[in-house]
Scaffold this motif. Structure first.
Motif, PDB file in Angstrom:
ATOM      1  N   VAL A 162      -7.800   1.161  -2.931  1.00 35.13           N
ATOM      2  CA  VAL A 162      -8.849   0.180  -2.628  1.00 35.13           C
ATOM      3  C   VAL A 162      -9.187  -0.617  -3.887  1.00 35.13           C
ATOM      4  CG1 VAL A 162     -11.297  -0.078  -2.064  1.00 35.13           C
ATOM      5  CG2 VAL A 162      -9.854   1.436  -0.691  1.00 35.13           C
ATOM      6  N   HIS A 163      -9.310   0.079  -5.017  1.00 40.96           N
ATOM      7  CA  HIS A 163      -9.649  -0.575  -6.289  1.00 40.96           C
ATOM      8  C   HIS A 163      -8.488  -1.424  -6.801  1.00 40.96           C
ATOM      9  CE1 HIS A 163     -11.328  -1.206 -10.251  1.00 40.96           C
ATOM     10  NE2 HIS A 163     -10.209  -0.733 -10.800  1.00 40.96           N
ATOM     11  N   LEU A 164      -7.273  -0.876  -6.758  1.00 43.22           N
ATOM     12  CA  LEU A 164      -6.108  -1.572  -7.288  1.00 43.22           C
ATOM     13  C   LEU A 164      -5.779  -2.843  -6.496  1.00 43.22           C
ATOM     14  CD1 LEU A 164      -3.780   1.491  -8.001  1.00 43.22           C
ATOM     15  CD2 LEU A 164      -4.695  -0.086  -9.715  1.00 43.22           C
ATOM     16  N   ARG A 165      -5.978  -2.791  -5.181  1.00 43.25           N
ATOM     17  CA  ARG A 165      -5.623  -3.931  -4.337  1.00 43.25           C
ATOM     18  C   ARG A 165      -6.813  -4.818  -4.015  1.00 43.25           C
ATOM     19  NH1 ARG A 165      -1.756  -3.834   0.332  1.00 43.25           N
ATOM     20  NH2 ARG A 165      -1.743  -5.952  -0.497  1.00 43.25           N
ATOM     21  N   ASN A 166      -7.992  -4.359  -4.402  1.00 42.26           N
ATOM     22  CA  ASN A 166      -9.213  -5.133  -4.158  1.00 42.26           C
ATOM     23  C   ASN A 166      -9.361  -5.460  -2.672  1.00 42.26           C
ATOM     24  OD1 ASN A 166     -11.606  -6.439  -4.892  1.00 42.26           O
ATOM     25  ND2 ASN A 166     -10.588  -8.421  -5.179  1.00 42.26           N
TER      26      ASN A 166
ATOM     27  N   THR B 238       0.831  -1.207   0.000  1.00 46.22           N
ATOM     28  CA  THR B 238       0.000   0.000   0.000  1.00 46.22           C
ATOM     29  C   THR B 238       0.862   1.252   0.000  1.00 46.22           C
ATOM     30  OG1 THR B 238      -1.848  -1.086   1.136  1.00 46.22           O
ATOM     31  CG2 THR B 238      -1.705   1.315   1.338  1.00 46.22           C
TER      32      THR B 238
ATOM     33  N   LYS C 134     -10.779  -3.815   1.337  1.00 44.46           N
ATOM     34  CA  LYS C 134     -11.714  -2.884   1.956  1.00 44.46           C
ATOM     35  C   LYS C 134     -11.009  -1.562   2.268  1.00 44.46           C
ATOM     36  CE  LYS C 134     -14.474  -6.471   4.270  1.00 44.46           C
ATOM     37  NZ  LYS C 134     -14.937  -6.979   5.591  1.00 44.46           N
ATOM     38  N   GLN C 135     -11.786  -0.479   2.272  1.00 49.95           N
ATOM     39  CA  GLN C 135     -11.199   0.820   2.607  1.00 49.95           C
ATOM     40  C   GLN C 135     -10.647   0.821   4.025  1.00 49.95           C
ATOM     41  OE1 GLN C 135     -13.223   4.351   1.304  1.00 49.95           O
ATOM     42  NE2 GLN C 135     -12.571   5.555   3.080  1.00 49.95           N
TER      43      GLN C 135
ATOM     44  N   GLU D  38      -8.987   5.813  -2.456  1.00 47.42           N
ATOM     45  CA  GLU D  38      -9.994   5.159  -3.286  1.00 47.42           C
ATOM     46  C   GLU D  38      -9.349   4.346  -4.403  1.00 47.42           C
ATOM     47  OE1 GLU D  38     -10.019   8.331  -2.375  1.00 47.42           O
ATOM     48  OE2 GLU D  38     -11.670   8.249  -0.934  1.00 47.42           O
ATOM     49  N   GLU D  39      -8.301   4.901  -5.004  1.00 48.83           N
ATOM     50  CA  GLU D  39      -7.615   4.185  -6.086  1.00 48.83           C
ATOM     51  C   GLU D  39      -6.914   2.931  -5.563  1.00 48.83           C
ATOM     52  OE1 GLU D  39      -6.556   8.087  -8.880  1.00 48.83           O
ATOM     53  OE2 GLU D  39      -5.132   7.379  -7.355  1.00 48.83           O
TER      54      GLU D  39
ATOM     55  N   HIS E  59      -1.060   7.431  -5.770  1.00 50.68           N
ATOM     56  CA  HIS E  59      -2.447   6.972  -5.723  1.00 50.68           C
ATOM     57  C   HIS E  59      -3.112   7.381  -4.415  1.00 50.68           C
ATOM     58  CE1 HIS E  59      -2.151   4.550  -9.358  1.00 50.68           C
ATOM     59  NE2 HIS E  59      -0.994   4.072  -8.919  1.00 50.68           N
TER      60      HIS E  59
END
Length: 334
Positions: free
Chosen positions: A259-263, A245, A265-266, A256-257, A253
């Motif tokens: 969270v999407h890239l690593r799949n 991260t 939870k926030q 939010e980005e 990044h």
């Protein structure tokens, strides 16, 4: 910890668990010195200790697995701590990653140097770790000191390193093995010195941490001890997932980005950011919380006797839990 965490949070601190929550807790509650001080303590052992203290009226239970010190015993506790204070120099968080390798190298080096001085080659190594044994072989080949004199140089280093320590050096020395001396185990040494085993363990660690700090500060003063400490350019180790991260953060990044890239939870990514904050002093906290909110959160923390996020949140409804955690992470240990 004022009953704000379960007893298992305490276990994680003493074991040295590398989780974002545990790392944050040691900073919030100013317990960095005790991090990984009892790595072998089991859940069952801790529960047994807690139940004994509870039966003897030392503890009051508030919630399930949450306890406070009984007000009626606080005076006794203060007197006990005066007679048996936690040893100085403990720095578990700073040195936890290099303490065990340092001890393995030190104890094996002393054993081998002692046997070399007596022209003895028959002994069972006190450290079986092949990495430590390989390190010693390579070190012995690299140092420009006659092998018969290594023991003398090592002795001088040890005397110089320990001459100003306030803790009895015998706590360490009793553990060492030499040509005609077998080192004691931790329990045996505690019994020999008539010390409580837990206090002995803390004192032993404190001596190692004192030595590491001193050697790192004056490497040129220790011709042999300087070899025994691993590279210490980083005094921290991010957990593997947090490191990924952090790498994405450094590439620009946002949360939010990531969270999407690593799949993930926030909340998990937020945990990672808190861990980074606790480890990387230069991390820009102002990119996460505004100056105005930061001031209000700090004021609320200072005015409250609780470290509970819920309590702070109730006082500041427009502030998020994450923003409170960010401020606690950066300023909670000050």
């Amino acid at each position: 910890m004022n009953g704000e965490r379960t007893i298992y949070s305490i276990l994680h601190i003493l074991n040295g668990k590398k989780s974002s929550q545990t790392i944050q807790d040691i900073h919030i509650f100013q317990l960095t010195s005790l991090y990984q001080s009892f790595p072998m303590l089991s859940r069952e052992q801790l529960e047994e200790v807690i139940q004994t203290l509870y039966k003897e009226k030392w503890l009051v239970q508030s919630l399930d697995n949450h306890y406070f010190i009984n007000d009626t015993r606080k005076g006794e506790l203060e007197n006990l701590l005066k007679d048996n204070p936690l040893p100085n120099y403990l720095n578990g968080w700073k040195f936890h990653a290099i303490t065990e390798p340092f001890w393995q190298r030190l104890s094996l080096f002393i054993q081998v140097a002692s046997h070399l001085s007596g022209n003895s080659i028959r002994y069972i190594p006190v450290q079986r770790n092949p990495v430590t044994q390989l390190w010693l072989k390579e070190t012995l080949h690299s140092i420009a000191i006659d092998r018969s004199n290594i023991n003398k140089y090592l002795y001088k280093d040890l005397v110089k390193c320990l001459e100003e320590i306030e803790i009895n050096p015998a706590i360490l020395i009793n553990r060492l093995t030499g040509l005609k001396k077998i080192g004691l185990t931790s329990d045996q040494a505690a019994l020999e010195m008539k010390m409580d085993p837990s206090l002995y363990q803390l004192s032993f660690l404190a001596i190692l941490h004192f030595m590491i700090e001193r050697i790192l500060s004056n490497k040129e003063d220790y011709s042999l001890l300087c070899y025994m400490i691993e590279d210490n350019k980083k005094n921290y180790t991010l957990t593997a997932s947090t490191a990924k991260t952090y790498d994405l953060i450094q590439k620009g990044h946002n949360i939010e980005e990531i969270v999407h890239l690593r799949n993930l939870k926030q909340s998990t990514i937020e945990d990672h950011i808190i861990e980074v904050l606790l480890n990387v002093p230069a991390f820009p906290v102002h990119s996460l919380v505004s100056e105005e909110k930061m001031t209000r959160i700090k004021d609320s923390i200072e005015q409250s006797s609780s470290k509970s996020l819920k309590v702070i949140k109730q006082q500041l409804p427009d502030v998020s839990y994450f923003e409170i955690r960010v401020v606690m992470a950066r300023y909670g240990d000050s």
